[in-house]
Write an enzyme that holds these catalytic residues in place. Structure first.
Site, PDB file in Angstrom:
ATOM      1  CE  LYS A 117      -4.298  -1.497   1.525  1.00  0.00           C
ATOM      2  NZ  LYS A 117      -5.465  -1.410   2.521  1.00  0.00           N
ATOM      3  CE  LYS A 199      -5.712  -8.332  -2.730  1.00  0.00           C
ATOM      4  NZ  LYS A 199      -5.878  -7.855  -1.336  1.00  0.00           N
ATOM      5  CE  LYS A 202     -13.356  -2.769  -1.673  1.00  0.00           C
ATOM      6  NZ  LYS A 202     -13.352  -4.149  -1.172  1.00  0.00           N
TER       7      LYS A 202
END
Ligand code: TYM
Length: 334
Positions: A117, A199, A202
């Site tokens: 992230k 992965k 969204k």
């Protein structure tokens, strides 16, 4: 904390960062519903976690309400499970702070999700992103959860939670239950339909790579039909064939069939027939959730009532754990 029920306790949360994907659903949410029939469960949305990535107030607000509706629409019963929103139970943040003080910088720095992230949001590597896993540990330990149903990507955070619990218990006596992850046999790692080594997420910029649980049937069919596979045209499970393996994983998680059974079912058939069956199964799997969601999202009063009751029930347990924990650490009690 005293648990008078003999049943084991289950907890899991999901971030309200948007509509859940088929990955969230098969990796975690479907197992929540299954476990809710057997255990004492706490389920909810991790809205505090979701502000570690910049979000507009309007989005945070509407997504939180939508996520709450999805949790009930997919089959959780607010009379049987405690369904709540994390920010409605302030004790989570309180315990999160205490656990920060029992977690080493190096441990948090090793978390792969923090590294991923940070790379993705290089302009906003905030402290919340770094301490994210200790708040997650607080979510779990505050309810003395035995099992935590999660997808494979959260396993490392669960391991850290166990380490923190053991460290605290080593210092103050057996206080926290050391939780076990519950990771399903299939569906724990649903991959992107376009880049099956990544992965399903969204936040992917390629809309064709993911399926949302509220997505219309024709769009689901189109996305699965255009999923990346290979040129062999034979359905069997192999790490060398990540696209087909992913569709098999999705099909297996929806139907409960093993890879061998799926291979037999599609013996001599090409990818066209296989993809059509996967698409139809996914559409059927999501149909009841979608119908119930369309009804519930219009009933704001009911959703607010459920959230209020969930927060009250969750707080009763969480406040008590924090109080006992603070007593052990030596905070002045009044
Ligand atoms: P989140 O919101 O990213 O995802 C919710 C759940 O969905 C699973 N998941 C997947 N499973 C299979 N395939 C995928 N492609 C996929 N993508 C996501 C996740 O593993 C997760 O179980 N940190 C958590 C939220 C959280 C939490 C907690 C979870 C906060 N506190 C306490 C358990 C216990 C997260 O970001 O999940």
């Amino acid at each position: 904390m005293e648990n008078t029920s003999k049943k084991k306790t289950v907890l899991s949360l999901i971030q309200p960062t948007g509509t859940p994907t088929l990955g969230n659903y098969l990796g975690a949410l479907k197992n929540w519903v299954m476990m809710s029939k057997e255990y004492d469960c706490f389920f909810g949305e991790a809205d505090l976690h979701s502000i570690t990535v910049r979000t507009s107030p309007e989005d945070l607000n509407s997504r939180s309400i939508e996520m709450f509706a999805i949790l009930i629409a997919m089959g959780l019963d607010p009379e049987k499970s405690i369904i709540f929103c994390q920010s409605h139970v302030p004790a989570h943040a309180q315990l999160g702070w205490i656990l920060d003080c029992y977690t080493q910088f190096g441990e948090a720095a090793r978390m792969t999700q923090f590294k991923d992230k940070s790379a993705k949001h290089a302009d906003n590597i905030n402290l919340g992103l770094f301490t994210y896993p200790t708040l997650m540990a607080a979510d779990i330990l505050i309810y003395n959860a035995d099992y935590v149903p999660i997808g494979a990507d959260q396993k490392q955070h669960l391991e850290l939670t166990r380490d923190i619990a053991n460290r605290f218990n080593g210092l103050y006596g057996n206080f926290f239950k050391v939780p076990e992850p519950f990771i399903g046999k299939s569906g724990a790692r649903v991959m992107s339909l376009q880049e099956p080594d990544k992965k399903m997420s969204k936040s992917d910029t390629n809309q064709k790579s993911f399926i949302l649980v509220t997505e219309p049937a024709d769009s689901i069919v189109k996305k699965i039909k255009s999923a990346v596979t290979d040129s062999e045209a034979r359905v069997y499970y192999s790490e060398e064939k990540p696209g087909v393996a992913n569709l098999m994983e999705i099909y297996s998680a929806c139907t409960g069939r093993s890879y061998e059974q799926i291979e037999q079912e599609f013996e001599g058939k090409g990818y066209g027939a296989f993809k059509a069956s996967v698409a139809e199964t996914v559409v059927e799997e999501l149909k009841p959730l979608q119908a119930e969601y369309a009804r519930l999202i219009k009933d704001r009063g009911y959703l607010e009532k459920c959230a209020t009751e969930g927060a009250k029930k969750a707080s009763a347990v969480a406040d008590n754990t924090v109080k006992e924990c603070m007593k052990l650490v030596g905070f002045w009690q009044y």
